[in-house]
Design a protein around this motif. Structure first.
Motif, PDB file in Angstrom:
ATOM      1  N   TYR A 233       0.809  -1.213   0.000  1.00 55.67           N
ATOM      2  CA  TYR A 233       0.000   0.000   0.000  1.00 55.67           C
ATOM      3  C   TYR A 233       0.850   1.273   0.000  1.00 55.67           C
ATOM      4  O   TYR A 233       0.609   2.199  -0.790  1.00 55.67           O
ATOM      5  CB  TYR A 233      -0.927  -0.018   1.221  1.00 55.67           C
ATOM      6  CG  TYR A 233      -1.821   1.191   1.355  1.00 55.67           C
ATOM      7  CD1 TYR A 233      -2.885   1.399   0.478  1.00 55.67           C
ATOM      8  CD2 TYR A 233      -1.614   2.124   2.377  1.00 55.67           C
ATOM      9  CE1 TYR A 233      -3.704   2.505   0.612  1.00 55.67           C
ATOM     10  CE2 TYR A 233      -2.442   3.222   2.511  1.00 55.67           C
ATOM     11  CZ  TYR A 233      -3.483   3.407   1.630  1.00 55.67           C
ATOM     12  OH  TYR A 233      -4.293   4.502   1.763  1.00 55.67           O
ATOM     13  N   ASP A 234       1.845   1.334   0.870  1.00 57.19           N
ATOM     14  CA  ASP A 234       2.678   2.544   0.956  1.00 57.19           C
ATOM     15  C   ASP A 234       3.421   2.801  -0.350  1.00 57.19           C
ATOM     16  O   ASP A 234       3.580   3.956  -0.766  1.00 57.19           O
ATOM     17  CB  ASP A 234       3.685   2.405   2.109  1.00 57.19           C
ATOM     18  CG  ASP A 234       2.993   2.402   3.462  1.00 57.19           C
ATOM     19  OD1 ASP A 234       1.870   2.915   3.549  1.00 57.19           O
ATOM     20  OD2 ASP A 234       3.582   1.882   4.430  1.00 57.19           O
TER      21      ASP A 234
ATOM     22  N   GLU B 248      -6.968   4.366  -2.023  1.00 54.66           N
ATOM     23  CA  GLU B 248      -7.558   4.307  -0.684  1.00 54.66           C
ATOM     24  C   GLU B 248      -8.947   3.684  -0.724  1.00 54.66           C
ATOM     25  O   GLU B 248      -9.315   2.887   0.153  1.00 54.66           O
ATOM     26  CB  GLU B 248      -7.632   5.719  -0.093  1.00 54.66           C
ATOM     27  CG  GLU B 248      -6.268   6.299   0.274  1.00 54.66           C
ATOM     28  CD  GLU B 248      -6.360   7.737   0.756  1.00 54.66           C
ATOM     29  OE1 GLU B 248      -7.429   8.358   0.551  1.00 54.66           O
ATOM     30  OE2 GLU B 248      -5.380   8.234   1.338  1.00 54.66           O
ATOM     31  N   GLU B 249      -9.721   4.043  -1.741  1.00 56.09           N
ATOM     32  CA  GLU B 249     -11.062   3.480  -1.873  1.00 56.09           C
ATOM     33  C   GLU B 249     -10.997   1.980  -2.137  1.00 56.09           C
ATOM     34  O   GLU B 249     -11.787   1.200  -1.588  1.00 56.09           O
ATOM     35  CB  GLU B 249     -11.812   4.175  -3.011  1.00 56.09           C
ATOM     36  CG  GLU B 249     -13.250   3.709  -3.164  1.00 56.09           C
ATOM     37  CD  GLU B 249     -14.008   4.505  -4.208  1.00 56.09           C
ATOM     38  OE1 GLU B 249     -15.148   4.111  -4.538  1.00 56.09           O
ATOM     39  OE2 GLU B 249     -13.469   5.516  -4.700  1.00 56.09           O
ATOM     40  N   ILE B 250     -10.047   1.562  -2.964  1.00 51.66           N
ATOM     41  CA  ILE B 250      -9.878   0.135  -3.254  1.00 51.66           C
ATOM     42  C   ILE B 250      -9.490  -0.621  -1.985  1.00 51.66           C
ATOM     43  O   ILE B 250     -10.015  -1.703  -1.708  1.00 51.66           O
ATOM     44  CB  ILE B 250      -8.810  -0.059  -4.347  1.00 51.66           C
ATOM     45  CG1 ILE B 250      -9.354   0.420  -5.695  1.00 51.66           C
ATOM     46  CG2 ILE B 250      -8.398  -1.524  -4.446  1.00 51.66           C
ATOM     47  CD1 ILE B 250      -8.322   0.412  -6.812  1.00 51.66           C
ATOM     48  N   LEU B 251      -8.573  -0.056  -1.202  1.00 44.49           N
ATOM     49  CA  LEU B 251      -8.164  -0.698   0.052  1.00 44.49           C
ATOM     50  C   LEU B 251      -9.364  -0.928   0.964  1.00 44.49           C
ATOM     51  O   LEU B 251      -9.576  -2.032   1.475  1.00 44.49           O
ATOM     52  CB  LEU B 251      -7.115   0.152   0.769  1.00 44.49           C
ATOM     53  CG  LEU B 251      -6.784  -0.272   2.204  1.00 44.49           C
ATOM     54  CD1 LEU B 251      -6.150  -1.655   2.232  1.00 44.49           C
ATOM     55  CD2 LEU B 251      -5.867   0.749   2.872  1.00 44.49           C
ATOM     56  N   GLU B 252     -10.152   0.119   1.170  1.00 46.91           N
ATOM     57  CA  GLU B 252     -11.294   0.001   2.080  1.00 46.91           C
ATOM     58  C   GLU B 252     -12.330  -0.979   1.544  1.00 46.91           C
ATOM     59  O   GLU B 252     -12.974  -1.696   2.321  1.00 46.91           O
ATOM     60  CB  GLU B 252     -11.927   1.372   2.314  1.00 46.91           C
ATOM     61  CG  GLU B 252     -11.022   2.350   3.046  1.00 46.91           C
ATOM     62  CD  GLU B 252     -10.467   1.786   4.346  1.00 46.91           C
ATOM     63  OE1 GLU B 252     -11.215   1.093   5.075  1.00 46.91           O
ATOM     64  OE2 GLU B 252      -9.284   2.024   4.629  1.00 46.91           O
TER      65      GLU B 252
ATOM     66  N   HIS C 192      -2.075  -6.242  -9.182  1.00 44.43           N
ATOM     67  CA  HIS C 192      -3.512  -6.292  -9.415  1.00 44.43           C
ATOM     68  C   HIS C 192      -4.151  -4.918  -9.200  1.00 44.43           C
ATOM     69  O   HIS C 192      -5.032  -4.506  -9.967  1.00 44.43           O
ATOM     70  CB  HIS C 192      -4.163  -7.305  -8.468  1.00 44.43           C
ATOM     71  CG  HIS C 192      -3.764  -8.722  -8.728  1.00 44.43           C
ATOM     72  ND1 HIS C 192      -3.182  -9.517  -7.775  1.00 44.43           N
ATOM     73  CD2 HIS C 192      -3.847  -9.484  -9.847  1.00 44.43           C
ATOM     74  CE1 HIS C 192      -2.942 -10.710  -8.280  1.00 44.43           C
ATOM     75  NE2 HIS C 192      -3.330 -10.712  -9.548  1.00 44.43           N
ATOM     76  N   ILE C 193      -3.694  -4.201  -8.164  1.00 42.96           N
ATOM     77  CA  ILE C 193      -4.267  -2.884  -7.880  1.00 42.96           C
ATOM     78  C   ILE C 193      -3.905  -1.902  -9.001  1.00 42.96           C
ATOM     79  O   ILE C 193      -4.751  -1.106  -9.440  1.00 42.96           O
ATOM     80  CB  ILE C 193      -3.765  -2.355  -6.521  1.00 42.96           C
ATOM     81  CG1 ILE C 193      -4.062  -3.373  -5.411  1.00 42.96           C
ATOM     82  CG2 ILE C 193      -4.423  -1.021  -6.203  1.00 42.96           C
ATOM     83  CD1 ILE C 193      -5.503  -3.812  -5.325  1.00 42.96           C
ATOM     84  N   ARG C 194      -2.678  -1.964  -9.472  1.00 49.74           N
ATOM     85  CA  ARG C 194      -2.278  -1.107 -10.598  1.00 49.74           C
ATOM     86  C   ARG C 194      -3.147  -1.403 -11.824  1.00 49.74           C
ATOM     87  O   ARG C 194      -3.537  -0.493 -12.552  1.00 49.74           O
ATOM     88  CB  ARG C 194      -0.801  -1.327 -10.937  1.00 49.74           C
ATOM     89  CG  ARG C 194       0.165  -0.903  -9.846  1.00 49.74           C
ATOM     90  CD  ARG C 194       1.592  -1.272 -10.242  1.00 49.74           C
ATOM     91  NE  ARG C 194       2.494  -1.229  -9.103  1.00 49.74           N
ATOM     92  CZ  ARG C 194       3.131  -0.147  -8.694  1.00 49.74           C
ATOM     93  NH1 ARG C 194       2.962   0.992  -9.349  1.00 49.74           N
ATOM     94  NH2 ARG C 194       3.943  -0.183  -7.650  1.00 49.74           N
TER      95      ARG C 194
ATOM     96  N   LEU D 218     -15.716  -1.770  -9.174  1.00 50.14           N
ATOM     97  CA  LEU D 218     -14.464  -2.146  -8.527  1.00 50.14           C
ATOM     98  C   LEU D 218     -14.514  -3.579  -8.004  1.00 50.14           C
ATOM     99  O   LEU D 218     -13.531  -4.329  -8.118  1.00 50.14           O
ATOM    100  CB  LEU D 218     -14.152  -1.183  -7.383  1.00 50.14           C
ATOM    101  CG  LEU D 218     -13.679   0.215  -7.776  1.00 50.14           C
ATOM    102  CD1 LEU D 218     -13.539   1.099  -6.549  1.00 50.14           C
ATOM    103  CD2 LEU D 218     -12.356   0.138  -8.525  1.00 50.14           C
ATOM    104  N   LEU D 219     -15.642  -3.971  -7.424  1.00 45.52           N
ATOM    105  CA  LEU D 219     -15.779  -5.339  -6.930  1.00 45.52           C
ATOM    106  C   LEU D 219     -15.560  -6.349  -8.056  1.00 45.52           C
ATOM    107  O   LEU D 219     -14.811  -7.323  -7.901  1.00 45.52           O
ATOM    108  CB  LEU D 219     -17.166  -5.551  -6.311  1.00 45.52           C
ATOM    109  CG  LEU D 219     -17.357  -5.148  -4.851  1.00 45.52           C
ATOM    110  CD1 LEU D 219     -18.816  -5.276  -4.452  1.00 45.52           C
ATOM    111  CD2 LEU D 219     -16.486  -5.993  -3.930  1.00 45.52           C
ATOM    112  N   ALA D 220     -16.209  -6.103  -9.184  1.00 43.50           N
ATOM    113  CA  ALA D 220     -16.092  -7.026 -10.316  1.00 43.50           C
ATOM    114  C   ALA D 220     -14.667  -7.046 -10.867  1.00 43.50           C
ATOM    115  O   ALA D 220     -14.122  -8.115 -11.182  1.00 43.50           O
ATOM    116  CB  ALA D 220     -17.082  -6.635 -11.409  1.00 43.50           C
ATOM    117  N   THR D 221     -14.061  -5.856 -10.982  1.00 47.81           N
ATOM    118  CA  THR D 221     -12.708  -5.783 -11.541  1.00 47.81           C
ATOM    119  C   THR D 221     -11.696  -6.440 -10.605  1.00 47.81           C
ATOM    120  O   THR D 221     -10.790  -7.154 -11.053  1.00 47.81           O
ATOM    121  CB  THR D 221     -12.308  -4.323 -11.798  1.00 47.81           C
ATOM    122  OG1 THR D 221     -13.342  -3.671 -12.540  1.00 47.81           O
ATOM    123  CG2 THR D 221     -11.022  -4.250 -12.609  1.00 47.81           C
ATOM    124  N   LEU D 222     -11.824  -6.213  -9.307  1.00 50.15           N
ATOM    125  CA  LEU D 222     -10.931  -6.840  -8.338  1.00 50.15           C
ATOM    126  C   LEU D 222     -11.108  -8.361  -8.326  1.00 50.15           C
ATOM    127  O   LEU D 222     -10.133  -9.122  -8.256  1.00 50.15           O
ATOM    128  CB  LEU D 222     -11.189  -6.278  -6.939  1.00 50.15           C
ATOM    129  CG  LEU D 222     -10.744  -4.835  -6.695  1.00 50.15           C
ATOM    130  CD1 LEU D 222     -11.366  -4.299  -5.411  1.00 50.15           C
ATOM    131  CD2 LEU D 222      -9.225  -4.743  -6.628  1.00 50.15           C
TER     132      LEU D 222
END
Length: 300
Positions: A195-196, A210-214, A250-252, A272-276
């Motif tokens: 994350y950092d 940040e939104e993806i993390l939460e 994956h986040i990138r 985001l849920l579907a993409t993740l």
């Protein structure tokens, strides 16, 4: 021996054992040997198959059969070394618990969930729950344990980090424990996705990251039985398993997909849920297509 380099996505051709990063970053496990941590990863792999095959005791806890001979074969070590590693995981830190069956039958092994357990619950040379386990069945095939290769786990989404699941009629944790569990999972996920580092590398996408993390934390910590993905209700444990495997790449990829999307996104959370959820399946083919396109255009 002369070996070739990797080109493109060739590294994705392999299957992998997953060893939780926390074992190397959490101070609780600093005195555990690297070989014992590798063995824990092997046991996790076997546990996911046992869960799929219904190897549960009367309390719904997953157990595995992984003999000393299995360890000797997997790690190319002698029996003394195999026993030492088992003792290290069991008696030194409580990452596993062994249950004797007797009558010449192999021990049952419970791989412990250390994410939701407070530090005070870790054993100090003491087997806290020995003698209290009731096993539903003690009948096993003649072969040694369950063979992950023969059951094609290389191609199944069975490798997962241990996590508590809620069943009908099972008492929910208190709010205090829920908050503690959420904080522990949040720390684990931040470590998984670096994350950092993401915040440094993607300074203009900080809010998205940040939104993806939460969202990942919310999904992993859900107490619902299902999670809605692309209009379908997926088993929560399957979704949780996939989300706990997400890493920084994956986040990138997800951030990149959002930027390149040309249509209006009506529901960001569902998008985001579907993409993740699909990131691990689509990322490799996506980048492979980009490479082919660039090659066709003469860019590479």
């Amino acid at each position: 021996m002369t070996l070739d380099y990797y080109y493109g996505d060739q590294a994705e051709q392999f299957s992998f054992y997953r060893i939780p990063k926390v074992l190397f970053t959490d101070s609780r496990f600093k005195d555990i040997s690297a070989e014992a941590k590798i063995l824990y990863g092997l046991l996790l792999d076997r546990m996911s198959l046992s869960a799929k095959n219904g190897w549960l005791d009367q309390e719904g806890r997953v157990y595995i059969v992984y003999t000393v001979e299995d360890i000797m074969d997997a790690l190319s070590c002698a029996s003394q070394k195999a026993m030492k590693l088992l003792n290290e995981l069991d008696e030194k830190c409580g990452l596993i618990e062994r249950k004797r069956q007797g009558l010449g039958k192999p021990n049952l092994i419970y791989v412990k969930n250390f994410v939701s357990a407070p530090e005070s619950k870790f054993k100090n040379g003491e087997n806290q729950n020995s003698g209290l386990l009731k096993i539903e069945t003690q009948e096993f095939p003649k072969s040694k344990g369950s063979n992950t290769e023969k059951n094609n786990t290389d191609f199944n989404d069975t490798e997962s980090f241990p996590f508590p699941s809620f069943r009908d009629g099972q008492k929910r944790e208190s709010k205090g424990n829920d908050a503690e569990r959420r904080a522990q999972y949040r720390e684990l996920i931040m470590e998984n996705i670096s994350y950092d580092v993401l915040l440094v590398d993607l300074p203009y996408d900080k809010e998205i990251v940040e939104e993806i993390l939460e969202l990942i934390v919310d999904t992993v910590c859900t107490t619902k039985q299902t999670v809605r993905i692309s209009g379908d209700d997926k088993p929560a444990e399957v979704v949780r398993s996939r989300f706990l495997k997400l890493d920084s790449e994956h986040i990138r990829f997800v951030v990149s997909c959002m930027k390149e999307n040309t249509t209006k996104i009506k529901n960001i959370r569902q998008y985001l849920l579907a993409t993740l959820y699909n990131a691990s399946l689509t990322m490799t083919s996506y980048y492979a297509a980009l490479v082919q396109h660039d090659m066709a255009e003469g860019r590479i």
